[in-house]
Scaffold this active site. Structure first.
Site, PDB file in Angstrom:
ATOM      1  N   PRO A 110      45.439  22.851  31.021  1.00  0.00           N
ATOM      2  CG  PRO A 110      43.894  22.208  32.628  1.00  0.00           C
ATOM      3  CD  PRO A 110      44.006  22.642  31.217  1.00  0.00           C
ATOM      4  CE1 TYR A 153      55.597  20.442  36.926  1.00  0.00           C
ATOM      5  CE2 TYR A 153      54.259  19.958  35.000  1.00  0.00           C
ATOM      6  CZ  TYR A 153      54.390  20.071  36.372  1.00  0.00           C
ATOM      7  OH  TYR A 153      53.305  19.826  37.183  1.00  0.00           O
TER       8      TYR A 153
HETATM    9  P1  FAS Z   1      41.515  35.283  35.660  1.00  0.00           P
HETATM   10  O1  FAS Z   1      40.476  34.780  34.780  1.00  0.00           O
HETATM   11  O2  FAS Z   1      42.111  34.517  36.756  1.00  0.00           O
HETATM   12  O3  FAS Z   1      41.168  36.734  36.246  1.00  0.00           O
HETATM   13  C1  FAS Z   1      40.444  37.675  35.490  1.00  0.00           C
HETATM   14  C2  FAS Z   1      39.692  38.568  36.466  1.00  0.00           C
HETATM   15  O4  FAS Z   1      39.034  39.585  35.711  1.00  0.00           O
HETATM   16  C3  FAS Z   1      38.614  37.806  37.229  1.00  0.00           C
HETATM   17  O5  FAS Z   1      38.721  38.078  38.601  1.00  0.00           O
HETATM   18  C4  FAS Z   1      37.313  38.349  36.650  1.00  0.00           C
HETATM   19  O6  FAS Z   1      36.259  38.426  37.612  1.00  0.00           O
HETATM   20  C5  FAS Z   1      37.712  39.740  36.198  1.00  0.00           C
HETATM   21  N1  FAS Z   1      36.895  40.251  35.099  1.00  0.00           N
HETATM   22  C6  FAS Z   1      36.484  39.593  33.991  1.00  0.00           C
HETATM   23  N2  FAS Z   1      35.733  40.395  33.223  1.00  0.00           N
HETATM   24  C7  FAS Z   1      35.677  41.609  33.856  1.00  0.00           C
HETATM   25  C8  FAS Z   1      35.058  42.840  33.563  1.00  0.00           C
HETATM   26  N3  FAS Z   1      34.336  43.005  32.466  1.00  0.00           N
HETATM   27  N4  FAS Z   1      35.207  43.866  34.440  1.00  0.00           N
HETATM   28  C9  FAS Z   1      35.949  43.716  35.568  1.00  0.00           C
HETATM   29  N5  FAS Z   1      36.561  42.554  35.906  1.00  0.00           N
HETATM   30  C10 FAS Z   1      36.418  41.524  35.049  1.00  0.00           C
HETATM   31  N6  FAS Z   1      46.059  27.157  35.364  1.00  0.00           N
HETATM   32  C11 FAS Z   1      47.021  26.343  35.827  1.00  0.00           C
HETATM   33  O7  FAS Z   1      48.203  26.682  35.729  1.00  0.00           O
HETATM   34  N7  FAS Z   1      46.689  25.112  36.388  1.00  0.00           N
HETATM   35  C12 FAS Z   1      45.379  24.718  36.523  1.00  0.00           C
HETATM   36  O8  FAS Z   1      45.105  23.638  37.033  1.00  0.00           O
HETATM   37  C13 FAS Z   1      44.352  25.557  36.078  1.00  0.00           C
HETATM   38  N8  FAS Z   1      43.029  25.204  36.226  1.00  0.00           N
HETATM   39  C14 FAS Z   1      42.052  26.060  35.775  1.00  0.00           C
HETATM   40  C15 FAS Z   1      40.673  25.753  35.909  1.00  0.00           C
HETATM   41  C16 FAS Z   1      39.680  26.611  35.432  1.00  0.00           C
HETATM   42  C17 FAS Z   1      38.218  26.266  35.607  1.00  0.00           C
HETATM   43  C18 FAS Z   1      40.049  27.811  34.785  1.00  0.00           C
HETATM   44  C19 FAS Z   1      38.987  28.750  34.231  1.00  0.00           C
HETATM   45  C20 FAS Z   1      41.395  28.134  34.653  1.00  0.00           C
HETATM   46  C21 FAS Z   1      42.404  27.272  35.148  1.00  0.00           C
HETATM   47  N9  FAS Z   1      43.765  27.580  35.046  1.00  0.00           N
HETATM   48  C22 FAS Z   1      44.746  26.774  35.495  1.00  0.00           C
HETATM   49  C23 FAS Z   1      44.182  28.768  34.424  1.00  0.00           C
HETATM   50  C24 FAS Z   1      44.052  29.875  35.435  1.00  0.00           C
HETATM   51  O9  FAS Z   1      44.802  29.590  36.570  1.00  0.00           O
HETATM   52  C25 FAS Z   1      44.434  31.121  34.705  1.00  0.00           C
HETATM   53  O10 FAS Z   1      45.575  30.917  33.889  1.00  0.00           O
HETATM   54  C26 FAS Z   1      44.697  32.293  35.606  1.00  0.00           C
HETATM   55  O11 FAS Z   1      43.618  32.441  36.475  1.00  0.00           O
HETATM   56  C27 FAS Z   1      44.909  33.496  34.708  1.00  0.00           C
HETATM   57  O12 FAS Z   1      44.894  34.624  35.486  1.00  0.00           O
HETATM   58  P2  FAS Z   1      44.297  35.971  34.889  1.00  0.00           P
HETATM   59  O13 FAS Z   1      44.886  36.213  33.554  1.00  0.00           O
HETATM   60  O14 FAS Z   1      44.453  36.971  35.958  1.00  0.00           O
HETATM   61  O15 FAS Z   1      42.761  35.690  34.594  1.00  0.00           O
HETATM   62  C1  PHB Z   2      46.647  21.280  40.212  1.00  0.00           C
HETATM   63  O1  PHB Z   2      45.553  21.874  40.205  1.00  0.00           O
HETATM   64  O2  PHB Z   2      47.203  20.868  41.263  1.00  0.00           O
HETATM   65  C2  PHB Z   2      47.353  21.071  38.900  1.00  0.00           C
HETATM   66  C3  PHB Z   2      46.662  21.296  37.718  1.00  0.00           C
HETATM   67  C4  PHB Z   2      47.309  21.103  36.507  1.00  0.00           C
HETATM   68  C5  PHB Z   2      48.638  20.663  36.502  1.00  0.00           C
HETATM   69  C6  PHB Z   2      49.321  20.458  37.685  1.00  0.00           C
HETATM   70  C7  PHB Z   2      48.666  20.653  38.896  1.00  0.00           C
HETATM   71  O3  PHB Z   2      49.257  20.454  35.311  1.00  0.00           O
END
Ligand code: FAS
Ligand code: PHB
Length: 391
Positions: free
Chosen positions: A293, A385
């Protein structure tokens, strides 16, 4: 039941795709295994690239974003007690990012779904993509204890890193690239004013820290922690002391402490699965790639993937032109790999690696000092960025 596009997953990838297809008049159904509350409740991304903001506006979903989002024309780097600002707008001809949490994005997408005819099946269990190698794919699932089959033309696996879409692809077709980092991020949310009006990324000898926010009264902070550390090891007092130390005296001068109401640890990895298409099954978002992230790319990459996929599907149905579908994987991966590179590089610049020797540490500090004095180096950070263009 039949539809044109079966979308697995109602996260950012799935819902942006569903809205884009609804606007194009292409029938789709979203199958989500969780409830709306669960999906909306996940605390994840915080920064929207300019392209994501533009897409929200294009979809007419940006009213709250414009009212509540925080536009940031710069970001800050801290090291060895120093802080310097990268003026992203000045270096990119006026581009900026907007701080607006993923939870808010999901609320906007869900709120607009029913009025726009976006069909979502929540709590869909045992979802399985089938026969996507031929011309009649389908997705089987269980809803309310009743077995269902959704016949479709295409399947979009927007089901995240642990989803079923990538897992269903033939092992001899799929190639994965991965780097698992030897640390994670411990993040908190607290209803206290942020320490700075923009983000601060801090490199400290004790480890990385990030000062972010969700609004002018809600802060989001992160510290790098070891893989063996647990939330219980980090009571609020310890967290506040550590974030103050790692930000340094200048950056932490205005730090306001308060009780955290959310505390979680996320692992960091770089991951890419190629190709992002097999037959009539397409991967998008975290289903195909993960970034640390650090570069705030995760959700934004999911959005750019589905913008490309929706464009390809529009050309298929509207112009009987399959060049977009045939070129989707290569086009999406070209942008994914550039974001992977930036996220990996920015993580390497700002984090403390367990095997880091004194020379490696000095190289980090030397690179930060060079960036501080180089418009060219700061331009590289700025243009990545704010978000590279969709090509
Ligand atoms: P998601 O994982 O968001 O969505 C996938 C969906 O599919 C979920 O709702 C899930 O329930 C569903 N699903 C899964 N398996 C399934 C199945 N078998 N049947 C039906 N549905 C199913 N990105 C940032 O830019 N900044 C951050 O700070 C940041 N922090 C994060 C912290 C964590 C803990 C995690 C895990 C990710 C973080 N991310 C961050 C990345 C995050 O934002 C993802 O890039 C973003 O949610 C991606 O979106 P999707 O590809 O839609 O996947
Ligand atoms: C946030 O959760 O605000 C966040 C996380 C990762 C970044 C920037 C912002 O790089």
């Amino acid at each position: 039941m039949r539809t044109k596009v079966a979308i697995i997953g109602a996260g950012p990838a799935g819902l942006f795709l569903a809205h884009l297809l609804a606007r194009a008049g292409i029938d789709a159904v979203v199958l989500e295994r969780r409830t709306r509350d669960y999906v909306e409740g996940r605390v994840r991304a915080g920064v929207l690239e300019q392209g994501t903001v533009a897409l929200m506006a294009e979809l007419g979903l940006d009213a709250r974003l414009r009212a509540e989002g925080l536009v940031h024309t710069g970001t800050n780097l801290a090291y060895d007690g120093e802080v310097f600002r990268v003026d992203m707008a000045a270096l990119t001809g006026g581009s900026a990012v907007t701080v607006y949490g993923q939870q808010e994005v999901m609320r906007d997408l869900f709120d607009a779904a029913e009025p726009r005819g976006v069909r979502i099946v929540f709590e869909a269990e045992d979802v399985r993509p089938e026969d996507f190698g031929g011309s009649s794919p389908s997705v089987s699932y269980v809803a309310g204890g009743v077995a269902q089959r959704l016949s479709c033309d295409f399947i979009a696996a927007c089901d995240g890193f642990h989803g079923v879409g990538r897992a269903a692809m033939p092992a001899d077709v799929l190639k994965v690239y991965e780097r698992v980092y030897p640390f994670g991020w411990l993040g908190i949310l607290a209803d206290v004013p942020p320490v700075n009006h923009e983000l601060i990324y801090a490199n400290h000898e004790r480890g990385f820290a990030l000062a972010s926010m969700r609004s002018e009264s809600r802060s989001r902070y992160y510290v790098q922690v070891g893989l063996d550390e647990r939330i219980d090891d980090w009571p609020d007092d310890r967290f506040w002391d550590e974030i103050a130390t790692r930000l340094g005296p200048e950056a932490a001068a205005g730090l306001v402490r308060g009780p955290s109401f959310e505390k979680s640890i996320a692992p960091l990895r770089s991951f890419v699965a190629e190709p992002m298409r097999v037959g009539r099954l397409f991967l998008a978002g975290d289903a195909a790639h993960i970034v640390p992230p650090t570069g705030a790319k995760g959700m934004n990459l999911a959005v750019s993937d589905v913008a490309m996929l929706a464009d390809a599907l529009r050309r298929h149905y509207g112009d009987r032109d399959d060049s977009g579908l045939d070129g989707y994987s290569a086009r999406a991966l070209a942008r994914v790999w550039k974001a992977e590179r930036f996220s990996w590089w920015f993580t390497g610049l700002t984090h403390r690696f367990p095997d880091m020797d004194p020379f490696a540490r000095r190289m980090q500090v030397a690179e930060l000092a060079y960036i501080r004095g180089s418009q060219a180096a700061q331009t590289v950070i700025a243009e990545n960025y704010v978000g590279l263009p969709l090509t």
